[in-house]
Design a protein around this motif. Structure first.
Motif, PDB file in Angstrom:
ATOM      1  N   ILE A 106      -6.792  -1.718  -7.157  1.00 22.77           N
ATOM      2  CA  ILE A 106      -5.540  -1.103  -6.709  1.00 22.77           C
ATOM      3  C   ILE A 106      -4.351  -1.996  -7.039  1.00 22.77           C
ATOM      4  O   ILE A 106      -3.296  -1.525  -7.478  1.00 22.77           O
ATOM      5  N   ILE A 122       0.827  -1.215   0.000  1.00 28.45           N
ATOM      6  CA  ILE A 122       0.000   0.000   0.000  1.00 28.45           C
ATOM      7  C   ILE A 122       0.855   1.257   0.000  1.00 28.45           C
ATOM      8  O   ILE A 122       0.425   2.316  -0.455  1.00 28.45           O
ATOM      9  N   GLU A 123       2.115   1.149   0.482  1.00 30.52           N
ATOM     10  CA  GLU A 123       2.979   2.326   0.581  1.00 30.52           C
ATOM     11  C   GLU A 123       3.356   2.895  -0.778  1.00 30.52           C
ATOM     12  O   GLU A 123       3.734   4.070  -0.886  1.00 30.52           O
ATOM     13  N   THR A 177     -12.697   5.958  -3.904  1.00 34.67           N
ATOM     14  CA  THR A 177     -11.405   5.324  -4.202  1.00 34.67           C
ATOM     15  C   THR A 177     -11.284   5.043  -5.694  1.00 34.67           C
ATOM     16  O   THR A 177     -10.232   5.269  -6.304  1.00 34.67           O
ATOM     17  N   TYR A 216      -8.676   5.153   0.564  1.00 30.98           N
ATOM     18  CA  TYR A 216      -8.926   3.744   0.872  1.00 30.98           C
ATOM     19  C   TYR A 216      -8.780   3.478   2.367  1.00 30.98           C
ATOM     20  O   TYR A 216      -9.621   2.798   2.972  1.00 30.98           O
ATOM     21  N   LEU A 217      -7.726   4.011   3.002  1.00 30.96           N
ATOM     22  CA  LEU A 217      -7.503   3.763   4.422  1.00 30.96           C
ATOM     23  C   LEU A 217      -8.602   4.395   5.281  1.00 30.96           C
ATOM     24  O   LEU A 217      -9.015   3.825   6.300  1.00 30.96           O
ATOM     25  N   ARG A 268      -4.371   6.106  -1.606  1.00 30.49           N
ATOM     26  CA  ARG A 268      -4.106   5.421  -0.336  1.00 30.49           C
ATOM     27  C   ARG A 268      -4.915   6.038   0.803  1.00 30.49           C
ATOM     28  O   ARG A 268      -5.495   5.328   1.625  1.00 30.49           O
ATOM     29  N   VAL A 274       1.240   3.080  -3.338  1.00 28.35           N
ATOM     30  CA  VAL A 274       0.025   3.614  -3.961  1.00 28.35           C
ATOM     31  C   VAL A 274       0.030   5.130  -3.797  1.00 28.35           C
ATOM     32  O   VAL A 274       0.403   5.643  -2.730  1.00 28.35           O
ATOM     33  N   ASP A 333      -0.665   8.942  -2.910  1.00 28.22           N
ATOM     34  CA  ASP A 333      -1.179   9.433  -1.637  1.00 28.22           C
ATOM     35  C   ASP A 333      -2.695   9.547  -1.592  1.00 28.22           C
ATOM     36  O   ASP A 333      -3.329   9.097  -0.638  1.00 28.22           O
ATOM     37  N   THR A 364       0.133  -1.952  -7.302  1.00 32.15           N
ATOM     38  CA  THR A 364       1.059  -2.853  -6.600  1.00 32.15           C
ATOM     39  C   THR A 364       1.490  -4.041  -7.444  1.00 32.15           C
ATOM     40  O   THR A 364       2.674  -4.359  -7.524  1.00 32.15           O
TER      41      THR A 364
END
Length: 271
Positions: free
Chosen positions: A173, A71-72, A104, A82-83, A79, A74, A76, A178
């Motif tokens: 995603i 996820i890091e 998202t 989504y978070l 991310r 993806v 900003d 990823t």
């Protein structure tokens, strides 16, 4: 387990439990609230009753199925949305979760410069651009409907709907970000974008000697198989840019046959 149970009285019948519970696997302790609305129970068959109830845990247990590996990397904005959507799911805020899942998808479209004016057309353009499959696009429309219902009708999605929708968004995603990066770092993926095409040529030219004059197929070697169906269009654009001096490491050479071929090819000279 420590617990306190409260029952209703002659005015209203209910059952309520407050308890400190411990996971039998990881031994994590949490506070559990369990409420049964006995007064509003109703029969669903000759032998069964349905009783409204509410169960909550504090702190809320994280669902690892909602996390995304990598996820890091993806962008900003994608991310972040989504978070925050995952946080809404943890808190049981399913209307917000529906909006977040839709948001998202829109964030991915914006990041990928997929125009269209509205999400319906954006999703279709994701398919047209080759970022997702037609079947994946159809699934994204289902989430668009879910988000629209949450936004315009304040309709709360079912947790089962949210669970499936999260899987679809995670797949989106992974497909766009990823998984793409993991594949490019470990597998010989097909190249269809011009910038990737130029990067590959420049990488191959770095191992050539100054003055070498070769066609694209000879420059790329076995990696020529990685160039997609638009190979001719990519080379045409590259040739035009080389002629304009946009690539200092190479210049146009002769148009000639190569390695006994009956066909002729544009050659490029390594500067």
């Amino acid at each position: 387990m420590c617990e306190a149970i409260q029952r209703g009285d002659e005015h209203y019948d209910f059952w309520m439990q407050h308890a400190v519970v411990e996971c039998r696997g990881c031994a994590t302790r949490s506070f559990r609230y369990h409420y049964r609305d006995i007064e509003n129970a109703f029969p669903i068959s000759d032998t069964e009753w349905d009783m409204p109830e509410d169960v909550e845990n504090y702190p809320r247990l994280e669902d690892k199925s909602l996390s995304i590996d990598g996820i890091e990397i993806v962008p900003d904005v994608v991310r972040m949305i989504y978070l925050e959507t995952v946080s809404a799911i943890y808190e049981g805020s399913l209307i917000l979760a529906g909006l977040g899942l839709r948001g998202t998808i829109e964030a991915v479209c914006n990041d990928q410069n997929v125009g269209g004016g509205n999400l319906d057309k954006m999703i279709k353009n994701l398919v047209t651009k080759g970022l997702i499959s037609k079947k994946d696009g159809e699934r994204l429309h289902a989430i668009r409907f879910l988000g629209n219902d949450a936004a315009h009708e304040i309709k709360k999605p079912k947790i089962e709907q949210i669970t499936v929708a999260v899987k679809i968004v995670k797949h989106l995603i992974a497909s766009v970000y990823t998984l793409k990066q993991e594949a490019e770092g470990n597998l010989e993926t097909l190249i269809s974008e011009y910038d990737e095409y130029v990067s590959l040529i420049e990488d191959k030219l770095s191992s050539k000697k100054s003055g070498d004059e070769l066609p694209i197929a000879a420059i790329l070697g076995r990696d020529i198989r990685r160039i997609g169906e638009n190979r001719a269009d990519l080379e045409k654009r590259f040739s035009t840019e080389v002629a304009a001096g946009n690539h200092p490491s190479v210049k146009l050479g002769k148009v000639d046959s190569f390695a006994g071929s009956k066909d002729t090819f544009q050659h490029y000279i390594k500067v």
